[in-house]
Design an enzyme around this catalytic site. Sequence first.
Site, PDB file in Angstrom:
ATOM      1  N   ASP A  81       0.813  -1.215   0.000  1.00 43.96           N
ATOM      2  CA  ASP A  81       0.000   0.000   0.000  1.00 43.96           C
ATOM      3  C   ASP A  81       0.846   1.263   0.000  1.00 43.96           C
ATOM      4  OD1 ASP A  81      -2.008  -1.853   0.237  1.00 43.96           O
ATOM      5  OD2 ASP A  81      -3.168  -0.676   1.661  1.00 43.96           O
ATOM      6  N   CYS A 122       1.366  -8.182   5.220  1.00 42.52           N
ATOM      7  CA  CYS A 122       0.964  -6.795   5.009  1.00 42.52           C
ATOM      8  C   CYS A 122      -0.530  -6.612   4.791  1.00 42.52           C
ATOM      9  CB  CYS A 122       1.803  -6.179   3.896  1.00 42.52           C
ATOM     10  SG  CYS A 122       3.509  -5.875   4.457  1.00 42.52           S
ATOM     11  N   ASP A 123      -0.891  -5.371   4.460  1.00 40.26           N
ATOM     12  CA  ASP A 123      -2.230  -4.836   4.691  1.00 40.26           C
ATOM     13  C   ASP A 123      -3.397  -5.698   4.234  1.00 40.26           C
ATOM     14  OD1 ASP A 123      -0.450  -2.816   5.290  1.00 40.26           O
ATOM     15  OD2 ASP A 123      -1.765  -1.234   4.599  1.00 40.26           O
ATOM     16  N   LYS A 124      -3.428  -6.132   2.975  1.00 40.54           N
ATOM     17  CA  LYS A 124      -4.590  -6.864   2.463  1.00 40.54           C
ATOM     18  C   LYS A 124      -4.368  -8.362   2.457  1.00 40.54           C
ATOM     19  CE  LYS A 124      -6.239  -2.898   1.961  1.00 40.54           C
ATOM     20  NZ  LYS A 124      -5.004  -2.269   2.459  1.00 40.54           N
ATOM     21  N   CYS A 201       5.501  -2.335   8.217  1.00 40.00           N
ATOM     22  CA  CYS A 201       5.878  -1.023   8.755  1.00 40.00           C
ATOM     23  C   CYS A 201       5.700  -0.967  10.269  1.00 40.00           C
ATOM     24  CB  CYS A 201       5.087   0.079   8.067  1.00 40.00           C
ATOM     25  SG  CYS A 201       5.494   0.231   6.319  1.00 40.00           S
ATOM     26  N   GLU A 496      -6.750   4.625  -0.011  1.00 38.90           N
ATOM     27  CA  GLU A 496      -6.308   5.176   1.264  1.00 38.90           C
ATOM     28  C   GLU A 496      -5.912   6.637   1.073  1.00 38.90           C
ATOM     29  OE1 GLU A 496      -3.211   2.742   2.834  1.00 38.90           O
ATOM     30  OE2 GLU A 496      -4.614   1.248   3.600  1.00 38.90           O
ATOM     31  N   SER A 522      -4.894   4.994   5.558  1.00 38.05           N
ATOM     32  CA  SER A 522      -3.792   4.130   5.945  1.00 38.05           C
ATOM     33  C   SER A 522      -3.785   3.988   7.455  1.00 38.05           C
ATOM     34  CB  SER A 522      -2.470   4.745   5.485  1.00 38.05           C
ATOM     35  OG  SER A 522      -1.388   4.201   6.186  1.00 38.05           O
TER      36      SER A 522
END
Length: 619
Positions: A81, A122-124, A201, A496, A522
């Site tokens: 992202d 990570c995010d998704k 992150c 985002e 985000s």
Amino acid sequence: MPTYRSKTSTAGRNMAGARSLWRATGMKDDDFSKPIIAVVNSFTQFVPGHVHLKDLGQLVAREIEAAGGVAKEFNTIAVDDGIAMGHDGMLYSLPSRDIIADSVEYMVNAHCADAMVCISNCDKITPGMLMAAMRLNIPVIFVSGGPMEAGKTRLANPVTKAIEVKKLDLVDAMVIAVDPSYSDAEVAEVERSACPTCGSCSGMFTANSMNCLTEALGLSLPGNGTVVATHADREQLFKRAGRRIVELTRQHYEQDDERVLPRSVGFKAFENAMTLDIAMGGSTNTILHLLAIAQEAGIDFTMKDIDRLSRVVPQLCKVAPNTNKYHIEDVHRAGGIMAILGELDRAGKLHTDVPTVHTPSLKDALDQWDIVRTQDDAVRTFYQAGPAGVPTQVAFSQNTRWPSLDLDRAEGCIRSYEHAFSKEGGLAVLTGNIALDGCVVKTAGVDESILVFEGTAHVTESQDEAVENILNDKVKAGDVVIVRYEGPKGGPGMQEMLYPTSYIKSKGLGKACALLTDGRFSGGTSGLSIGHCSPEAAAGGAIGLVRDGDKIRIDIPNRTINVLVSDEELARRREEQNAKGWKPAQPRPRKVSAALKAYAKLVMSADKGAVRDLSLLDD
């Protein structure tokens, strides 16, 4: 007694052809009597949170085979992202969640796997795999690649001008880059220092929030969300996951034990996960994902449940981006997710009678892993695993230990209920005439001075327009920046908004402006940033009726958000908009691919988790 799914393709004379193909993958005669366990990896060189996962699938596979199973690895896609941020690449991020869920379903069902270990980060990727796990409902364990170490650099204090060592993350690089008070050399130094290692992150952003929530759901081992990616202790999580999944698989197929299935976590575990998210001030994206995962599980967990919890759950942990003092590595030093869950349990805010993949109940897990109550020195040593401060893309490359644990529950990283950062948690659901089905705000990142805010609407109809207006100083103190037609359907893809919020902060307007969008944020976002406005503009939501100059009142303590316009005027505007169609006033120079158009046709608004409207597929 359930039958091993893999027998469909490995047993019987008529499966000779399939067995021949299995043999071509390396299987031997005695392997056909063993469970086949999918190792679902997400290695890619595009994403720092996944760049180190290449060999970890085989690490898990070897443990599965040593425990008596057959391991078969495959890969899913993974979108970064942060790299996709600020351009049309972000349109693909949320839709990739559904592609990941589908790809796992396709592979596991096509090859009749009996169970799976999901290697996400990570995010998704974690939410997509969780959706697939609930959809498939076979034994599963999640193990993540782990968080990145926080960056560090020496910068001049903007007030005192004294040189200080500053902890950094991705958001710092974004904010400082557009702050004219920093020199090009300082920006370059921050850029090089903000993301020093492999891993997700380093703050309580979406990736780490979701990996922490897998612990609360009972689908991963303790430490999954908080041991840094570089630490040797994380290797043991992968090895234990490989061994444990074989045990869980046998419990299900040979002992008919349904407690090991992901759907067995039930409504209580979803409440636990949301309670944790509120208590630790997690990303607002977690709301979107938990709603979607619950739908796949067939569990009636809604925005109303989240709103109810947000009013009674305290905020016990505050981590970047909500403070510069702590990052995920500091949460681990304070006892990790099990410590936060332990404090929630002592406050009477947790269901402890739910199963986990490693203990019969969450209560048993807390007795062993909560550092306040455990008597196990090995557990205390485990939570002393810390960062080494050495840039690397190699997993398990260091064995640094903090000299001591953070057990300060009055002023430390994790607080007790009595010393909570706030008695209400770090997330809130707001409703009103501008968001009939709700919108969400990370209250952990909102300054107390603007918990109640009345401002003037500054309407933009894309993220690009919002960014341009902010950077060109068209946004002023007292404005509520409206960014609409960026929802799941309207974007499409629900971008985002980290750049607009970061730029508002860099312009010194972080405590003087608000931003409201039908898009999302985000996990790195802070400030009065309100997202997931539902229904979205493209679905006829009232955010599409707001006009420049309208007054908007935001009242977080009372959970309301309203445009101060009469019902009659809103009705008149709605008739006008119905005639025009629910789309931006001016065509946007945005290329929308066929894949994104297909996504937009089926997707629902954020209050439903931005999942597909399956009723549209009914005959």
